[in-house]
Design an enzyme around this catalytic site. Structure first.
Site, PDB file in Angstrom:
ATOM      1  N   THR A 298       0.864  -1.188   0.000  1.00 44.96           N
ATOM      2  CA  THR A 298       0.000   0.000   0.000  1.00 44.96           C
ATOM      3  C   THR A 298       0.898   1.236   0.000  1.00 44.96           C
ATOM      4  O   THR A 298       1.330   1.692  -1.045  1.00 44.96           O
ATOM      5  CB  THR A 298      -0.971  -0.007   1.187  1.00 44.96           C
ATOM      6  OG1 THR A 298      -0.246  -0.265   2.400  1.00 44.96           O
ATOM      7  CG2 THR A 298      -2.036  -1.079   1.011  1.00 44.96           C
TER       8      THR A 298
ATOM      9  N   THR B 172       0.790  -8.101  13.169  1.00 44.10           N
ATOM     10  CA  THR B 172       0.623  -6.774  12.603  1.00 44.10           C
ATOM     11  C   THR B 172       0.809  -6.835  11.100  1.00 44.10           C
ATOM     12  O   THR B 172       1.512  -7.690  10.611  1.00 44.10           O
ATOM     13  CB  THR B 172       1.602  -5.768  13.233  1.00 44.10           C
ATOM     14  OG1 THR B 172       1.279  -4.461  12.789  1.00 44.10           O
ATOM     15  CG2 THR B 172       3.030  -6.071  12.887  1.00 44.10           C
TER      16      THR B 172
ATOM     17  N   SER C 266      -6.499   6.491   4.960  1.00 37.88           N
ATOM     18  CA  SER C 266      -5.898   5.168   5.222  1.00 37.88           C
ATOM     19  C   SER C 266      -6.693   4.465   6.301  1.00 37.88           C
ATOM     20  O   SER C 266      -7.570   5.038   6.915  1.00 37.88           O
ATOM     21  CB  SER C 266      -4.427   5.312   5.654  1.00 37.88           C
ATOM     22  OG  SER C 266      -4.345   5.978   6.889  1.00 37.88           O
TER      23      SER C 266
ATOM     24  N   ASN D  95       0.507  11.147   6.387  1.00 40.00           N
ATOM     25  CA  ASN D  95      -0.752  10.625   6.909  1.00 40.00           C
ATOM     26  C   ASN D  95      -1.872  11.659   6.932  1.00 40.00           C
ATOM     27  O   ASN D  95      -3.029  11.298   7.183  1.00 40.00           O
ATOM     28  CB  ASN D  95      -0.529  10.030   8.299  1.00 40.00           C
ATOM     29  CG  ASN D  95       0.108   8.662   8.221  1.00 40.00           C
ATOM     30  OD1 ASN D  95      -0.567   7.667   7.965  1.00 40.00           O
ATOM     31  ND2 ASN D  95       1.413   8.599   8.427  1.00 40.00           N
TER      32      ASN D  95
ATOM     33  N   LYS E  23       3.872  -6.911   4.262  1.00 47.15           N
ATOM     34  CA  LYS E  23       3.637  -5.534   3.838  1.00 47.15           C
ATOM     35  C   LYS E  23       3.262  -4.705   5.052  1.00 47.15           C
ATOM     36  O   LYS E  23       2.723  -5.202   6.038  1.00 47.15           O
ATOM     37  CB  LYS E  23       2.537  -5.446   2.772  1.00 47.15           C
ATOM     38  CG  LYS E  23       1.135  -5.867   3.193  1.00 47.15           C
ATOM     39  CD  LYS E  23       0.336  -4.884   3.998  1.00 47.15           C
ATOM     40  CE  LYS E  23       0.282  -3.521   3.363  1.00 47.15           C
ATOM     41  NZ  LYS E  23      -0.498  -2.586   4.284  1.00 47.15           N
TER      42      LYS E  23
END
Length: 386
Positions: A148, A182, A386, A381, A171
């Site tokens: 991503t 995670t 996201s 961010n 990833k």
């Protein structure tokens, strides 16, 4: 070779049209056996994505023929329709292998709250099936198609002298804070192993690797780590041997994840020793790793041990301030309740930072892998969903 280095596995990564501009966005990993043993660990986030709910259910059988993963959409918080999409995806893969949907795990990653473009995804499964193979190109495509915000694919492999191996990919670049696992990761091994041993080895390995990565305190809705065993090597390692190799590959992937984490300029190990219990050590290490004041000080190369003391002092763990020692990059700055050296003696100008906190109370210890908090992290961010 990584995910197909162990015998008995094929993989592919293709552009299904889930992402724009023809980027790779769908991965298929297949276990050709003779064994099809599997285990998995998943997020503890209460809001679990549809593929997590599906894969948790199918893993109760401790058997998988294949794993299908997509990027470009998390299929999380999408209600019954999203779960039906996951079921359809598993059925599509199963149909191609003349297997049952219960033998197919599904993983998704991307934006939370939107349904997947199922026509593109299901067509992509056909494309991936036709592209299945072994070797470096197949493995690289498989690792790339799950990305991503990652800037590069993450792959790792380790071989045992007795002829079996472990490989895999992962990833993740943000929303990295574990609870059992995670991000997304698929591990493979050609060891001969029982479901019970594989499950125990995976949990032991992830407990000290994936579960110790904490970049930003965000536990994803989609976190999944799967391991598939084919038995194709004909070699049955001990549980300790299997755990050791799974741990080595997992740690390799974790350090790659940290190195590629969003906006990171420092790679930070927070090691806690002398805790009454390992749980206390983990709690202290994670609190320090997640503290924004600590992380911004590290970004500024400032050995501000006072912020570390503040963070550990608010943890619900057994702590005696008169016994705590704090060292940064080998220099003890605080000990026995008082400053022990001038903070300027600790050099944080490099990329690697070692924080060691000795609580002086017991034998418990743990290391948390984290980063600093930079301008780039905030900017990245704040600029996309996201």
């Amino acid at each position: 070779m990584t995910v197909t280095q162990p015998k008995g596995f094929r993989a592919a990564g293709v552009a299904a049209g889930i992402k724009a501009e023809g980027k790779l966005d769908l991965t298929l990993v297949v276990n050709d056996g003779p064994l099809q043993v599997a285990a998995g660990v998943f997020t503890r986030n209460v809001i679990k994505a549809a593929p997590v709910l599906w894969s948790q259910e199918v893993l109760k059988q401790q058997r998988l023929k294949a794993v299908v993963l997509n990027s470009g959409g998390a299929n999380a918080a999408t209600g019954p329709g999203g779960f039906q999409d996951t079921h359809k995806t598993a059925e599509k893969v199963a149909e191609l292998f003349e297997a049952g949907a219960i033998e197919v795990a599904v993983c998704s990653t991307g934006l939370i709250g939107e349904r997947l473009p199922m026509d593109a995804l299901l067509s992509g499964v056909d494309t991936a099936f036709g592209a299945l193979g072994t070797g470096a190109e197949a493995d690289l495509n498989a690792a790339t198609a799950v990305m991503t915000t990652d800037s590069k694919p993450k792959q790792a492999v380790a071989k045992h002298d007795s002829g079996w191996s472990v490989g895999g990919f992962a990833k993740g670049a943000g929303m990295l804070a574990p609870n059992l696992a995670t991000m997304l990761s698929v591990l493979t091994t050609d060891a001969v192993v029982t479901p019970e041993v594989l499950d125990k080895a995976l949990r032991a390995a992830t407990g000290v690797t994936f579960d110790r990565l904490d970049v930003d305190g965000g536990t994803s809705t989609n976190d999944t780590v799967l391991v598939l065993a084919s038995g194709a090597s004909g070699v049955e390692p001990t549980e300790a041997e299997l755990t050791e190799l799974l741990t080595a590959v997992s740690l390799d992937l974790v350090l790659q994840l940290r190195a590629d984490s969003e906006g990171a300029t420092k790679y930070v190990d927070v090691t806690v020793t002398g805790a009454v219990t390992e749980a206390d050590a983990i709690a202290v290490g994670r609190t320090i790793a997640e503290d924004n004041l600590v992380k911004t000080a590290l970004f500024g190369s400032d050995p501000n041990w006072g912020r570390i003391a503040m963070a550990l002092g608010r943890v619900p763990a057994k702590i005696d301030p008169e016994k705590v020692a704090i060292a940064i990059n080998g220099v003890t700055l605080f000990a026995d309740g008082t400053p022990a050296a001038d903070r300027s003696e600790a050099d944080l100008s490099g990329r690697d930072i070692q924080i060691v906190v000795d609580l002086g109370l017991g034998e418990g210890g743990a290391t948390i892998y984290t980063t600093d908090l930079s301008h780039a992290y905030v900017e990245e961010n704040s600029a996309y969903s996201s």
